[in-house]
Design a protein around this motif. Structure first.
Motif, short mmCIF file in Angstrom:
data_model
loop_
_atom_site.label_atom_id
_atom_site.label_comp_id
_atom_site.label_asym_id
_atom_site.label_seq_id
_atom_site.Cartn_x
_atom_site.Cartn_y
_atom_site.Cartn_z
N SER A 23 96.73 -28.03 14.16
CA SER A 23 95.56 -28.28 12.93
C SER A 23 94.31 -28.12 13.68
O SER A 23 93.21 -27.66 13.16
CB SER A 23 95.93 -29.61 12.30
OG SER A 23 95.79 -30.46 13.51
N ILE A 24 94.27 -28.65 14.94
CA ILE A 24 92.94 -28.36 15.82
C ILE A 24 92.61 -26.98 15.95
O ILE A 24 91.61 -26.68 15.64
CB ILE A 24 93.21 -29.26 16.92
CG1 ILE A 24 93.20 -30.96 16.57
CG2 ILE A 24 91.93 -28.89 17.99
CD1 ILE A 24 93.01 -31.59 17.91
N GLU A 25 93.65 -26.33 16.35
CA GLU A 25 93.19 -24.95 16.62
C GLU A 25 92.81 -24.06 15.55
O GLU A 25 91.94 -23.54 15.49
CB GLU A 25 94.64 -24.29 17.43
CG GLU A 25 94.41 -22.80 17.80
CD GLU A 25 95.58 -22.16 17.96
OE1 GLU A 25 95.49 -21.14 18.70
OE2 GLU A 25 96.71 -22.71 17.87
N LYS A 26 93.55 -24.30 14.40
CA LYS A 26 93.01 -23.64 13.17
C LYS A 26 91.44 -24.02 12.87
O LYS A 26 90.88 -23.24 12.27
CB LYS A 26 93.94 -23.85 11.98
CG LYS A 26 95.42 -23.33 12.22
CD LYS A 26 96.42 -23.78 11.19
CE LYS A 26 97.61 -22.94 11.06
NZ LYS A 26 98.54 -23.39 10.24
N LYS A 27 91.33 -25.28 12.58
CA LYS A 27 90.01 -25.74 12.25
C LYS A 27 88.79 -25.40 13.46
O LYS A 27 87.72 -24.97 12.75
CB LYS A 27 89.92 -27.29 12.11
CG LYS A 27 90.97 -27.91 11.19
CD LYS A 27 90.99 -29.43 11.11
CE LYS A 27 92.05 -29.72 9.90
NZ LYS A 27 92.05 -31.38 9.95
N ILE A 28 88.99 -25.34 14.57
CA ILE A 28 88.22 -24.97 15.37
C ILE A 28 88.01 -23.32 15.55
O ILE A 28 86.74 -22.94 15.56
CB ILE A 28 88.25 -25.53 16.99
CG1 ILE A 28 88.33 -27.15 16.95
CG2 ILE A 28 87.42 -24.92 17.95
CD1 ILE A 28 88.59 -27.68 18.39
N ASP A 29 88.90 -22.72 15.50
CA ASP A 29 89.00 -21.29 15.30
C ASP A 29 88.14 -20.73 13.83
O ASP A 29 87.22 -19.86 14.10
CB ASP A 29 90.44 -20.44 15.41
CG ASP A 29 91.12 -20.52 16.65
OD1 ASP A 29 90.27 -20.74 17.64
OD2 ASP A 29 92.18 -20.20 16.85
N SER A 30 88.50 -21.52 13.04
CA SER A 30 87.71 -21.15 11.68
C SER A 30 86.49 -21.27 11.90
O SER A 30 85.44 -20.57 11.46
CB SER A 30 88.41 -21.99 10.55
OG SER A 30 87.69 -22.00 9.41
N LEU A 31 85.96 -22.36 12.42
CA LEU A 31 84.52 -22.74 12.81
C LEU A 31 83.98 -21.72 13.56
O LEU A 31 82.76 -21.06 13.36
CB LEU A 31 84.30 -24.22 13.59
CG LEU A 31 82.94 -24.47 13.95
CD1 LEU A 31 82.13 -24.61 12.89
CD2 LEU A 31 83.14 -25.60 14.93
N ILE A 32 84.67 -21.32 14.85
CA ILE A 32 83.89 -20.70 15.65
C ILE A 32 83.89 -19.01 15.24
O ILE A 32 83.16 -18.37 15.58
CB ILE A 32 84.67 -20.66 17.15
CG1 ILE A 32 84.55 -22.10 17.65
CG2 ILE A 32 84.02 -19.65 18.11
CD1 ILE A 32 83.16 -22.54 17.79
N LEU A 33 84.94 -18.60 14.72
CA LEU A 33 85.16 -17.27 14.43
C LEU A 33 84.61 -16.83 12.98
O LEU A 33 84.58 -15.60 12.70
CB LEU A 33 86.64 -16.87 14.46
CG LEU A 33 87.39 -17.09 15.69
CD1 LEU A 33 88.79 -16.77 15.65
CD2 LEU A 33 86.68 -16.14 16.89
N THR A 34 83.81 -17.73 12.44
CA THR A 34 83.21 -17.34 11.16
C THR A 34 81.83 -16.37 11.48
O THR A 34 81.12 -16.64 12.55
CB THR A 34 82.48 -18.82 10.60
OG1 THR A 34 83.66 -19.55 9.98
CG2 THR A 34 81.85 -18.22 9.46
N THR A 35 81.93 -15.19 10.50
CA THR A 35 80.55 -14.18 11.05
C THR A 35 79.37 -15.04 10.83
O THR A 35 79.03 -15.73 9.90
CB THR A 35 80.94 -13.01 10.04
OG1 THR A 35 82.05 -12.68 10.31
CG2 THR A 35 79.86 -12.29 10.41
N THR A 36 78.77 -14.91 11.85
CA THR A 36 77.26 -15.46 11.76
C THR A 36 76.53 -14.76 12.63
O THR A 36 76.70 -14.20 13.79
CB THR A 36 77.28 -16.92 12.19
OG1 THR A 36 76.12 -17.52 12.30
CG2 THR A 36 77.95 -16.96 13.52
N THR A 37 74.94 -14.79 12.58
CA THR A 37 74.13 -14.25 13.44
C THR A 37 73.86 -15.15 14.66
O THR A 37 73.15 -14.79 15.58
CB THR A 37 72.66 -14.04 12.73
OG1 THR A 37 72.12 -15.28 12.20
CG2 THR A 37 72.79 -13.20 11.64
N LYS A 38 74.22 -16.33 14.83
CA LYS A 38 74.04 -17.33 15.80
C LYS A 38 75.67 -17.71 16.06
O LYS A 38 76.02 -18.90 16.17
CB LYS A 38 73.23 -18.37 15.26
CG LYS A 38 71.92 -17.75 14.93
CD LYS A 38 71.01 -19.30 14.80
CE LYS A 38 69.61 -18.65 14.30
NZ LYS A 38 68.44 -19.66 14.12
#
Length: 343
Positions: A23-38
């Protein structure tokens, strides 16, 4: 030149022991790997009871040359440094070499201002002294207010140099060697080779090489470290291996008057060198850190023996620290929610 940072994933999760598997892996990965300019550019390490739950590295140590970050790359850790200094001071206290409530003129007789006859080590540790410059009066009556201070921790370094007869750089080097922290350094100590480049977003949105990384006093905000070394530190520090039990208790106690309107977390209580947070009945100890080009976080949850360490070498939106620490805040929120849900 504006760089587009491509996120590179170099590490996978070792173990996930909180609640539902992964659960932690999925949540943090989702946060970090979201496409963004920053995008996030740095290291994230979550550990619990000595086991690594999440350890991933994203991005580059040198963005222009696209040099991938490595596990032993060193970051400037900003105010996380203050707990190192606090421990060194309190070890002198444990030896009987300093008193926390004796005026600091006793240790630094060369000080010229009258506040040296009033300010104590306790005041310096808790940011309640009011010193803004060595040659000026305090900005308020000593001990009556709180004002987050860098110069106070530099004075602490000078005090223990006086009482120990050793340089602050040597004292810190000895401490890190005792802890087995092979990649943590005072910047004046030769031997570190993996310091990454820090970057700051300018007003035009470009990511630029930071030239003022070491503008802070070392004792207050300029030590170098790695995520793995900070995990070692948390284990040694919070398990009582470095200080006497009664002294460590003072470190973790909310000190009277040491309350700050924190730019990221709002009203925040301080012990000695760390924040002490009891919101939602969760004891959270530690500190964030900011140095030009570097954004860091190291928090520890004693009940679950959990370390949450995030080191980043790109500082976005530096005119709004809530945005600068966006990823750090969100990761901390994920961990706190897991602790609330499963413990």
């Amino acid at each position: 030149m504006k760089y587009v940072i491509f996120l590179l994933l170099f590490f996978t999760t070792t173990i996930v022991t909180f609640g539902q598997q992964n659960s932690i892996e999925k949540k943090i990965d989702s946060l970090i790997l979201t496409t963004t300019t920053k995008p996030f550019n740095g290291v994230i390490l979550i550990s619990q009871k000595g086991q690594t739950n999440y350890f991933k590295i994203f991005g580059f140590s040198n963005i222009a040359k696209k040099v991938p970050l490595q596990p032993n790359d060193q970051f400037v850790i900003g105010s996380i440094s203050k707990q190192f200094t606090a421990v060194l001071v309190l070890r002198e206290f444990d030896k009987g070499n300093v008193d926390l409530f004796t005026p600091i003129r006793n240790y630094l007789p060369e000080l010229t201002q009258k506040w040296a006859d009033t300010v104590t080590i306790h005041h310096l540790l808790t940011h309640t002294h009011g010193i803004t410059e060595l040659d000026k009066p305090t900005s308020y009556k000593v001990g009556t207010q709180y004002s987050y201070s860098q110069i106070g921790y530099d004075l602490l370094a000078k005090i223990i140099e006086s009482t120990s007869g050793k340089s602050f750089a040597t004292l810190s080097k000895d401490l890190f060697e005792e802890c087995g922290m092979k990649n943590t350094f005072h910047p004046d100590v030769t031997g570190y080779t993996n310091l990454v480049i820090g970057y700051t977003e300018d007003e035009k949105g470009s990511i630029e090489f930071e030239t003022e990384t070491f503008q802070n006093y070392v004792a207050a905000g300029s030590f170098l470290s790695t995520a793995e070394d900070l995990t070692i530190w948390n284990k040694k520090f919070y398990s009582g291996k470095l200080l006497k039990r009664r002294t460590l208790k003072m470190v973790k106690t909310k000190q009277n008057g040491a309350v700050r309107n924190h730019p990221i977390f709002g009203v925040t209580d301080y012990g000695y060198g760390i924040t002490v947070d009891t919101k939602e009945n969760i004891l959270q100890l530690g500190q964030t850190g900011f140095a030009p080009g570097f954004v860091s976080m190291n928090f520890y949850f004693p009940k679950t023996k959990t370390s949450v360490i995030v080191l980043e070498n790109v500082a976005y939106d530096t005119d709004d620290l809530k945005k600068t620490f966006y990823y750090h805040k969100e990761i901390l929120k994920i961990i706190r929610n897991e602790i609330l849900t499963y413990h």
